[in-house]
Design an enzyme around this catalytic site. Sequence first.
Site, mmCIF file in Angstrom:
data_model
loop_
_atom_site.group_PDB
_atom_site.id
_atom_site.type_symbol
_atom_site.label_atom_id
_atom_site.label_comp_id
_atom_site.label_asym_id
_atom_site.label_seq_id
_atom_site.Cartn_x
_atom_site.Cartn_y
_atom_site.Cartn_z
ATOM 1 N N GLY A 104 0.810 -1.218 0.000
ATOM 2 C CA GLY A 104 0.000 0.000 0.000
ATOM 3 C C GLY A 104 0.844 1.268 0.000
ATOM 4 O O GLY A 104 0.528 2.237 -0.702
ATOM 5 N N ASN A 152 -8.524 3.910 8.024
ATOM 6 C CA ASN A 152 -7.963 2.736 8.690
ATOM 7 C C ASN A 152 -8.086 2.773 10.210
ATOM 8 O O ASN A 152 -7.929 1.750 10.862
ATOM 9 C CB ASN A 152 -6.499 2.556 8.291
ATOM 10 C CG ASN A 152 -5.693 3.829 8.449
ATOM 11 O OD1 ASN A 152 -6.064 4.871 7.926
ATOM 12 N ND2 ASN A 152 -4.615 3.763 9.181
ATOM 13 N N GLN A 207 -7.871 -0.438 2.901
ATOM 14 C CA GLN A 207 -8.717 -1.010 3.951
ATOM 15 C C GLN A 207 -9.985 -1.649 3.399
ATOM 16 O O GLN A 207 -10.609 -2.463 4.069
ATOM 17 C CB GLN A 207 -9.116 0.086 4.956
ATOM 18 C CG GLN A 207 -7.993 0.504 5.866
ATOM 19 C CD GLN A 207 -7.676 -0.560 6.904
ATOM 20 O OE1 GLN A 207 -8.543 -1.293 7.358
ATOM 21 N NE2 GLN A 207 -6.420 -0.649 7.282
ATOM 22 N N SER A 240 -3.257 -3.395 -0.898
ATOM 23 C CA SER A 240 -2.161 -4.103 -0.242
ATOM 24 C C SER A 240 -2.645 -5.468 0.221
ATOM 25 O O SER A 240 -3.691 -5.590 0.852
ATOM 26 C CB SER A 240 -1.698 -3.280 0.960
ATOM 27 O OG SER A 240 -0.752 -4.016 1.701
ATOM 28 N N ALA A 241 -1.859 -6.526 -0.102
ATOM 29 C CA ALA A 241 -2.324 -7.898 0.139
ATOM 30 C C ALA A 241 -2.529 -8.237 1.614
ATOM 31 O O ALA A 241 -3.472 -8.935 1.974
ATOM 32 C CB ALA A 241 -1.333 -8.889 -0.482
ATOM 33 N N HIS A 242 -1.650 -7.732 2.489
ATOM 34 C CA HIS A 242 -1.752 -8.200 3.881
ATOM 35 C C HIS A 242 -2.969 -7.646 4.604
ATOM 36 O O HIS A 242 -3.288 -8.088 5.700
ATOM 37 C CB HIS A 242 -0.456 -7.931 4.650
ATOM 38 C CG HIS A 242 -0.196 -6.501 5.016
ATOM 39 N ND1 HIS A 242 -0.349 -6.046 6.305
ATOM 40 C CD2 HIS A 242 0.195 -5.444 4.281
ATOM 41 C CE1 HIS A 242 -0.028 -4.749 6.328
ATOM 42 N NE2 HIS A 242 0.301 -4.370 5.115
ATOM 43 N N THR A 264 12.709 -7.278 -10.309
ATOM 44 C CA THR A 264 12.205 -8.646 -10.435
ATOM 45 C C THR A 264 10.899 -8.791 -9.673
ATOM 46 O O THR A 264 10.784 -8.338 -8.534
ATOM 47 C CB THR A 264 13.263 -9.621 -9.891
ATOM 48 O OG1 THR A 264 14.449 -9.445 -10.658
ATOM 49 C CG2 THR A 264 12.802 -11.058 -9.983
ATOM 50 N N CYS A 278 1.539 2.099 11.385
ATOM 51 C CA CYS A 278 2.542 2.967 10.767
ATOM 52 C C CYS A 278 2.845 4.187 11.624
ATOM 53 O O CYS A 278 3.813 4.889 11.390
ATOM 54 C CB CYS A 278 2.086 3.388 9.386
ATOM 55 S SG CYS A 278 1.799 1.967 8.334
HETATM 56 C C1 LIG Z 1 -1.911 -0.406 5.817
HETATM 57 C C2 LIG Z 1 -2.285 0.766 5.002
HETATM 58 C C3 LIG Z 1 -1.392 1.334 4.075
HETATM 59 C C4 LIG Z 1 0.025 0.828 3.915
HETATM 60 O O1 LIG Z 1 0.066 -0.429 3.317
HETATM 61 P P1 LIG Z 1 1.402 -1.327 3.451
HETATM 62 O O2 LIG Z 1 1.148 -2.462 2.532
HETATM 63 O O3 LIG Z 1 1.489 -1.728 4.873
HETATM 64 O O4 LIG Z 1 2.533 -0.482 3.000
HETATM 65 C C5 LIG Z 1 -1.815 2.413 3.338
HETATM 66 N N1 LIG Z 1 -3.058 2.919 3.481
HETATM 67 C C6 LIG Z 1 -3.945 2.402 4.352
HETATM 68 C C7 LIG Z 1 -5.312 2.989 4.448
HETATM 69 C C8 LIG Z 1 -3.593 1.309 5.148
HETATM 70 O O5 LIG Z 1 -4.466 0.828 6.022
#
Ligand SMILES: *Cc1c(COP(=O)(O)O)cnc(C)c1O
Length: 372
Positions: free
Chosen positions: A50, A130, A158, A178-180, A216, A303
């Site tokens: 993200g 978030n 989110q 973002s995958a996680h 890569t 963060c």
């Molecule tokens: C977690 C998050 C990000 C950052 O994503 P990462 O993959 O951890 O770098 C950015 N924006 C929002 C709203 C998030 O919740």
Amino acid sequence: MLPYMRDIYGNASGVHLFSREAMSAIDRSRRDIASLLNCFQSEIFFTSGGTESDNWAIRGVAQSLRHKGNHIITTQFEHPAVLAVCKYLSTVGYDVTYIGVSNEGYVSVDDIEKAIRPETILVSVMYANNEIGTIQPIRQIADVCHKNNVLFHTDAVQAIGSENIDVRELDVDLLSASAHKFYGPKGVGFLYVKQGTPLGNYLFGGMQESGKRAGTLNSPGIVGMVEALKLCRDEQKESGERIKDLCDKFIGKMLRALPICQINGGNNRLKGTINLCFTGVKNEALLTLLDMNGIAASGGSACSAGSLEPSHVLLAIGKTPEEARSSIRFSFGKYNTAEEIDYAAQVIIDAVCRLSPDSDLIKYSSSEGDRI
Ligand SMILES: *Cc1c(COP(=O)(O)O)cnc(C)c1O
């Protein structure tokens, strides 16, 4: 993901068999994401997550449209991955307007429209916040931007796992994911870029990702991300309802047992995110007690963890620094159980009672456990 670490470990950009196998998995992944979001494969760019997607979207547009203007509009309660880029850009000649949000945690479409100037090149507003989970009027903001010939980026990190996002319907120009955040692996994500959107290169080097983002490709990560997104979409309705029930049950318990407890932000929010203020109780002390009991929650985004500043999101919705320092975000997921909610509620109520300076305010006692 395992086969792509153990067996099909070729560099997707190479020319031999191992590479071709890896590349065909990546092609398939790109096709699958495109079909889930209703866009073209060529509009999906893989990134490291993200933060990178947000950085690229904003810097890439700012750089490409410098001749057209230098004004960017965003909001006060964006993720640091957006705010920090904007802050950087304002040191190199860009002018950034940070729109305020309502006490309920919503951005006003009118405010955005009023802030647009002839030199505005980009608006960036998150899909869902978030920390408090509130969902923004993305389609309406996109309409206002396009009416004024301005590009629109949304940080949908989110929302993408739980909301049924269709980029054509939303009509956004750029969208970060973002995958996680949807049960995928860490360190991988993507940026949707609508065809024809001017976007400068992000990483310089090889010709990967149409030459715009060299390096890569993370084939196991990409394969894992797409599988996770497919599963989320398949289970969306069912797990969404379950998560919402758990979250509602939790909120009900908190509000009934703890009169000092209040919800931060309005009700149109992500199903599994709730931010609560426990007036007069320091969130740091509370989080420590919760952690000791196996409950993982947070006082802000990961963060900004480690900083002693009160949450910029809660300040943006009009909370005082004291209220912000008494607030905690709880998130629920598809693997949570009703028993876990009962346990967490009990631990939190006991902890708040222990920490509250004004225990008279708390009409709860352990012997009345069945009241909650
Ligand atoms: C977690 C998050 C990000 C950052 O994503 P990462 O993959 O951890 O770098 C950015 N924006 C929002 C709203 C998030 O919740």
